[in-house]
Each structure stands twice: as C-alpha cells, then as structure tokens.
Write a protein that holds these residues in place. Structure first.
Motif, mmCIF file in Angstrom:
data_model
loop_
_atom_site.group_PDB
_atom_site.id
_atom_site.type_symbol
_atom_site.label_atom_id
_atom_site.label_comp_id
_atom_site.label_asym_id
_atom_site.label_seq_id
_atom_site.Cartn_x
_atom_site.Cartn_y
_atom_site.Cartn_z
ATOM 1 N N PHE A 198 0.847 -1.199 0.000
ATOM 2 C CA PHE A 198 0.000 0.000 0.000
ATOM 3 C C PHE A 198 0.883 1.249 0.000
ATOM 4 C CE2 PHE A 198 -3.665 -2.274 2.474
ATOM 5 C CZ PHE A 198 -3.876 -3.115 1.394
ATOM 6 N N ARG A 199 1.919 1.227 0.825
ATOM 7 C CA ARG A 199 2.879 2.344 0.828
ATOM 8 C C ARG A 199 3.510 2.489 -0.548
ATOM 9 N NH1 ARG A 199 5.901 3.967 5.971
ATOM 10 N NH2 ARG A 199 7.366 4.720 4.415
ATOM 11 N N ASP A 200 3.895 1.345 -1.130
ATOM 12 C CA ASP A 200 4.536 1.358 -2.439
ATOM 13 C C ASP A 200 3.595 1.943 -3.494
ATOM 14 O OD1 ASP A 200 6.785 0.865 -4.098
ATOM 15 O OD2 ASP A 200 5.898 -1.034 -4.774
ATOM 16 N N GLN A 201 2.323 1.585 -3.416
ATOM 17 C CA GLN A 201 1.359 2.088 -4.390
ATOM 18 C C GLN A 201 1.234 3.613 -4.299
ATOM 19 O OE1 GLN A 201 -2.323 -0.051 -4.438
ATOM 20 N NE2 GLN A 201 -3.370 1.501 -5.657
ATOM 21 N N ILE A 202 1.168 4.145 -3.089
ATOM 22 C CA ILE A 202 1.081 5.605 -2.921
ATOM 23 C C ILE A 202 2.377 6.258 -3.377
ATOM 24 C CG2 ILE A 202 0.824 7.497 -1.271
ATOM 25 C CD1 ILE A 202 -1.767 5.940 -1.706
ATOM 26 N N ARG A 203 3.515 5.675 -3.017
ATOM 27 C CA ARG A 203 4.811 6.209 -3.450
ATOM 28 C C ARG A 203 4.869 6.274 -4.979
ATOM 29 N NH1 ARG A 203 7.606 2.495 -1.546
ATOM 30 N NH2 ARG A 203 7.959 3.357 0.526
ATOM 31 N N CYS A 204 4.451 5.198 -5.635
ATOM 32 C CA CYS A 204 4.460 5.169 -7.107
ATOM 33 C C CYS A 204 3.524 6.230 -7.684
ATOM 34 C CB CYS A 204 4.053 3.785 -7.614
ATOM 35 S SG CYS A 204 5.318 2.518 -7.369
ATOM 36 N N LEU A 205 2.379 6.424 -7.068
ATOM 37 C CA LEU A 205 1.433 7.440 -7.534
ATOM 38 C C LEU A 205 2.060 8.829 -7.455
ATOM 39 C CD1 LEU A 205 -1.502 8.184 -8.395
ATOM 40 C CD2 LEU A 205 -2.043 8.310 -5.949
ATOM 41 N N VAL A 206 2.678 9.134 -6.330
ATOM 42 C CA VAL A 206 3.279 10.457 -6.135
ATOM 43 C C VAL A 206 4.484 10.656 -7.045
ATOM 44 C CG1 VAL A 206 4.561 11.871 -4.466
ATOM 45 C CG2 VAL A 206 2.412 10.769 -3.788
ATOM 46 N N LEU A 207 5.288 9.614 -7.203
ATOM 47 C CA LEU A 207 6.496 9.738 -8.023
ATOM 48 C C LEU A 207 6.217 9.510 -9.512
ATOM 49 C CD1 LEU A 207 9.059 7.974 -5.664
ATOM 50 C CD2 LEU A 207 8.570 10.434 -5.899
ATOM 51 N N LYS A 208 4.943 9.297 -9.834
ATOM 52 C CA LYS A 208 4.486 9.091 -11.217
ATOM 53 C C LYS A 208 5.167 7.884 -11.870
ATOM 54 C CE LYS A 208 3.274 13.893 -11.424
ATOM 55 N NZ LYS A 208 3.420 15.197 -11.981
ATOM 56 N N ASP A 209 5.292 6.845 -11.076
ATOM 57 C CA ASP A 209 5.857 5.574 -11.517
ATOM 58 C C ASP A 209 4.721 4.745 -12.116
ATOM 59 O OD1 ASP A 209 6.624 2.786 -11.476
ATOM 60 O OD2 ASP A 209 8.158 3.250 -9.980
ATOM 61 N N ARG A 210 4.932 4.191 -13.281
ATOM 62 C CA ARG A 210 3.891 3.429 -13.981
ATOM 63 C C ARG A 210 3.387 2.215 -13.208
ATOM 64 N NH1 ARG A 210 5.559 3.466 -20.329
ATOM 65 N NH2 ARG A 210 5.769 5.730 -20.467
ATOM 66 N N ARG A 211 4.152 1.747 -12.237
ATOM 67 C CA ARG A 211 3.729 0.587 -11.453
ATOM 68 C C ARG A 211 2.483 0.881 -10.617
ATOM 69 N NH1 ARG A 211 7.354 -1.305 -7.532
ATOM 70 N NH2 ARG A 211 8.022 0.841 -7.284
ATOM 71 N N ALA A 212 2.166 2.148 -10.401
ATOM 72 C CA ALA A 212 1.003 2.501 -9.578
ATOM 73 C C ALA A 212 -0.270 1.877 -10.128
ATOM 74 C CB ALA A 212 0.846 4.022 -9.489
ATOM 75 N N LYS A 213 -0.442 1.917 -11.416
ATOM 76 C CA LYS A 213 -1.653 1.359 -12.029
ATOM 77 C C LYS A 213 -1.719 -0.154 -11.834
ATOM 78 C CE LYS A 213 -4.359 1.166 -16.232
ATOM 79 N NZ LYS A 213 -4.534 1.533 -17.604
#
Length: 147
Positions: free
Chosen positions: A7-22
């Motif tokens: 969950f932390r990783d998902q938010i981090r990816c969202l903020v850092l605009k990392d494609r893994r968020a999706k």
C-alpha cells in the motif's frame, strides 16, 4: 491496524508518477481495496493538513472538491466530485453525503488518488518528502484504526 508495504509502495508510485502505480492498483482484491482505501484516507489527511488545516467547514470542503474535480476534467481524467467530497468529509468528521448507499470501493480509490495527484501537482515538496508523508500516514492510520 498495520499498513501493508505494498500500500505504501502504491502511494509512493502514484506520487512519483511511476507506472507501477496502475498495476498495483489493479492487483488489489476487493478486501485489499477496502484496506487500501483506509490507508489512502490517512495519506490524504496528512497531505491536506498544510492546505486546509485541522478544521474545515463544509463550504471549504465542497470548494476544494470542485477544485480537484475541475483540474482532473481539464486533464481529461474525470473524477466524481461528490466522492472526492465524501473522502474529505470522512477525514474532517463531517456528515457524509452518501448515507443510504455506500460509495463503491473502486470509486473511493479513484477519488482518493485524484486528491493525491492534485496535491502533488500543486506542491512540489510532496514528492521530495514522500517517505516522511508515508511514515506520518502510517502513524495516523494506526491511531485511527487500532485493531
């Protein structure tokens, strides 16, 4: 309640605009999504504190919801303004808009992500401080959900 590292990783990816968020979002099971949404509300609360303060009136919440939704519409990423406001009302302890029919968990995730994206796009310091934001959100979440 403990926060899963993904969950932390998902938010981090969202903020850092990392494609893994999706992909992380799409991998959530229905039960995981509900747990994730609880943590997402804590993240939003931490991010909103500098912007809206600790107390906020209904009019301020509605205005901010409109601001978030308008920005997303202009980016061709529509989000339900009322669900955005529902999340804000939850955070600020204001009477919910949806009292008879619950908001679908996917809509909550989408609206919460829209708030995070909006705040991140309007405050360059969020990405630089993402680990501190996440640590603070974990602490808040554990106090809000003590199980």
């Amino acid at each position: 309640m403990l926060v899963e590292p993904r969950f932390r990783d998902q938010i981090r990816c969202l903020v850092l605009k990392d494609r893994r968020a999706k992909a992380l979002d799409e991998a959530l099971s229905p039960g995981d999504r509900i747990a994730f949404n609880g943590f997402l509300a804590s993240v939003v609360a931490v991010l909103l504190a500098p912007r809206l303060g600790d107390r906020c009136g209904v009019e301020d919440l509605a205005a901010f919801s409109h601001e978030v939704a308008a920005r997303h519409r202009s980016e061709r990423r529509p989000v339900n303004e009322f669900v955005v406001e529902e999340i804000l009302r939850l955070i600020y302890g204001v009477t919910p808009l949806f009292q008879t029919i619950p908001v679908p968990p996917m809509a909550v995730s989408s609206a919460g992500a829209a708030i995070v994206r909006y705040l991140n796009n309007t405050d360059a310091g969020i990405a630089a401080e993402i680990e501190r934001v996440l640590d603070t959100a974990v602490d808040l979440h554990q106090r809000r959900t003590p199980h």
